[in-house]
Design a protein around this motif. Sequence first.
Motif, PDB file in Angstrom:
ATOM      1  N   ILE A 456      59.596 -15.563  21.683  1.00 39.68           N
ATOM      2  CA  ILE A 456      59.409 -14.502  21.037  1.00 39.68           C
ATOM      3  C   ILE A 456      60.375 -14.225  20.213  1.00 39.68           C
ATOM      4  N   VAL A 457      60.091 -13.437  19.139  1.00 43.11           N
ATOM      5  CA  VAL A 457      61.030 -13.172  17.913  1.00 43.11           C
ATOM      6  C   VAL A 457      60.826 -11.569  17.902  1.00 43.11           C
ATOM      7  N   ILE A 458      61.970 -11.033  17.948  1.00 39.91           N
ATOM      8  CA  ILE A 458      61.998  -9.634  18.180  1.00 39.91           C
ATOM      9  C   ILE A 458      62.011  -8.904  16.821  1.00 39.91           C
ATOM     10  N   ALA A 459      61.008  -8.039  16.409  1.00 40.61           N
ATOM     11  CA  ALA A 459      61.242  -7.296  15.152  1.00 40.61           C
ATOM     12  C   ALA A 459      62.437  -6.535  15.142  1.00 40.61           C
ATOM     13  N   ILE A 472      61.109 -15.633   8.603  1.00 45.10           N
ATOM     14  CA  ILE A 472      60.500 -15.300  10.075  1.00 45.10           C
ATOM     15  C   ILE A 472      59.033 -15.955  10.284  1.00 45.10           C
ATOM     16  N   LYS A 473      58.370 -15.417   8.967  1.00 44.99           N
ATOM     17  CA  LYS A 473      57.003 -15.902   9.167  1.00 44.99           C
ATOM     18  C   LYS A 473      56.525 -17.323   9.038  1.00 44.99           C
ATOM     19  N   SER A 474      57.591 -18.035   8.327  1.00 46.14           N
ATOM     20  CA  SER A 474      57.205 -19.569   8.120  1.00 46.14           C
ATOM     21  C   SER A 474      57.902 -20.209   9.608  1.00 46.14           C
ATOM     22  N   VAL A 475      58.692 -19.811  10.088  1.00 45.51           N
ATOM     23  CA  VAL A 475      59.136 -20.198  11.460  1.00 45.51           C
ATOM     24  C   VAL A 475      58.188 -20.116  12.348  1.00 45.51           C
ATOM     25  N   ILE A 476      57.817 -19.081  12.483  1.00 47.28           N
ATOM     26  CA  ILE A 476      56.594 -18.730  13.738  1.00 47.28           C
ATOM     27  C   ILE A 476      55.382 -19.523  13.630  1.00 47.28           C
ATOM     28  N   ASP A 477      54.936 -19.662  12.198  1.00 45.23           N
ATOM     29  CA  ASP A 477      53.777 -20.267  11.818  1.00 45.23           C
ATOM     30  C   ASP A 477      53.957 -21.846  12.060  1.00 45.23           C
ATOM     31  N   GLU A 488      55.517 -15.951  18.837  1.00 49.46           N
ATOM     32  CA  GLU A 488      54.991 -14.548  18.256  1.00 49.46           C
ATOM     33  C   GLU A 488      55.786 -13.643  18.081  1.00 49.46           C
ATOM     34  N   MET A 489      55.650 -12.767  17.151  1.00 45.15           N
ATOM     35  CA  MET A 489      56.867 -11.468  16.697  1.00 45.15           C
ATOM     36  C   MET A 489      56.325 -10.410  17.637  1.00 45.15           C
ATOM     37  N   ILE A 490      57.405  -9.960  18.347  1.00 48.83           N
ATOM     38  CA  ILE A 490      57.210  -8.757  19.357  1.00 48.83           C
ATOM     39  C   ILE A 490      58.091  -7.423  18.632  1.00 48.83           C
TER      40      ILE A 490
END
Length: 700
Positions: A456-459, A472-477, A488-490
């Motif tokens: 989980i990646v915290i907003a 952030i988007k690239s790492v999660i993808d 997922e972004m939380i």
Amino acid sequence: MTVVMLFLASQLLFTLPLVQGAAQQQVKASCNALAEGCPAAGGAILLAHRFSTRRHAHYSSEEATAQTASVLKALAGATIGHALPNHTLGVLESMAKMDEADGLDVKRTDKYEGLWHPEAAYFKNASAFKAHLSSKVILKEAGLSLYFHPLFPTNIGHGIFDGIYPAFVAMVKFGFQDRPFRPVVVVAPDCVDPSDEDSAIKPGDLVEAYLPDPTHGKTLRPVQVVFRRDLGTNKTALCEFQEGLDSSGLELGAQNVGVGSDAQKKCCEACALTFGCKAGVIVAEMCYLKGSCPGNADPSRCSYEREGGRVLCELTNADLGADVAVQAVAQGAEPGEELLIPGLWIIGKVRRRCMAERIYKAFGQTGELQRFYELERDSRGNGNVLFHFEELLVGSGGGGNMIADTSGAMGGSQAPYYAMSLFRNRIYHSQDINFTDDGLTSPTQLVPPGKDVDVIVIANKRFNNEADTAVIKSVIDGLNTQEGVRAEMIDWSKIGTPDNKFKKHLLRVLQADVYVSSIGTALQYVPFTRDGGVFVALGSVWHRAGRDFPTFMEQQLAGGGTPYLRTLYADPGKKLRLGLPHPSLGEDGYFAGLDEEVVTHRLKEAVDLVRSGFDIPVPPRKTFRLRAKSSWSFAEKMPRPAKPCRLEEMRIASARSWCGQSLSSTKLDPGARLGSARTKTPRCCESYGVLTTFRATVRL
């Protein structure tokens, strides 16, 4: 023997006998006898910080025990069926050797305030004490109460780790970590849930109000009732207002009335509801309530000229005739019974309290919570009321978030107490969530074969520019293209309802194997991660005092304070070191400063760690970033004072000072008092929590 009653404002907090002296072995014998079953442990207070020893007299152990028992019995009026726990003996011994209350200064939870000192009233013997009690209405609070002063409770991170956690550490030190307790909390009346908007009271609303009482005129504490109608008689208290005047009347407490046109009205009403109040003095946002003049002089002679924007509100008419109708729904009235009461007896609408306060209540596991401002209010309403707390624990040693102990970790989180894992477990149990990790047993494998690693990646508000957002988007993808990984972004603000938000947040953290966050409130749930989890600290770039610098800020909490996790660090300072383009910041500005290559590498390490497992508890040094480790090594080589003394506070922040000197100084004097660079006093101190502080300013 002297008997002392210790007060906070007007409420009786605890009462204890002061056995004047006796040799140490005699006092210890007295305490041992007391622990084996003396009458009534009423009024015992456990101060979790420090004591002082005063003059000595000569009581035998038998006399000390007998007189101690006499006072305790007078207060509680019964014989206890259990013994005082043995681990309180040292506390009782220190108390027994004191002949005044001056040594009972402690730090409450709020790390910015000074030492708290209880007010005291002395009685020459037990008979005088009994006579005083016979004239009072004593409201007993049975069992253990925990008194603390949280800092910024409307922020969940501060509310937990600058509130209930440091108070809980005091419980752990006394061996009380599993005991139910009543939180006694210094919170503001406006600590309410933002979703519960304030509005005018209308028929059908649930309100808090005092009700008629045949003995005391009105109930000693308010109850919940349903507001039905206004009788339209508009009876209210009246005051005369005069600017530039103060009053020398008896101090009866104070109440925040705000500013603007309503401040005078609120001050007048507060005086009308306060037993013995003759006037109020408004200074800034506070209304200071005043009683009779010294020597029972004419109230008008109490006033005198004084500058500073003061307004004197002299009560001229406190006609509190019944002008509203309410329907009793609380204990003590028949269902559906309509009662007529003065409108001023209505405290206000019943609103959903702030999340931190609800956490405190659940954490105590008694279903009770006392707000300190309510105790003050109710005691002002009846001058004969004393609140008797059977057992009260107060004093956190100034611990809290951004405070490190000598290991560099958050106070009490490492050996020998391991309070953070105990705190985590009790938090889960208080929310009715099954949790069995103990923080000490190394899991063989956090993520078993066939289960995806949950990341989980915290907003975070520090993701405030296109570059960081893109990383952030690239790492999660990228993580979601890997087999056996789910990321997922939380956004915590979008999970749960006002009634279940904290529990829903905990349940989501409980599923996670890897917790990824920048600094601030977003990482405050890291300590609730399961044993064997990994925290990836993204850090941030911060601008203060004209310069940009990288920081991980809460290393002592998320890292040093979580010995059941591993912590990995990104590199927010890379752009600064290499002179790469980055946002321009003003004072206290920030950005995450994410480097995609570094973050991706750290996340790969994290996934590998939770799959392979690692030994816990993790030593503090293994949880800090490299420069912090170097600073710690430097600090360990510093000479220690010959006589260490109590450390009042260490605020971990860049460009602060240690032992009274700037961290950029070439020579550090460990014999000076900890404080600002402008204040140097010849007192000893310990190298306490220096690693994070050194990191920003010392070049090794």
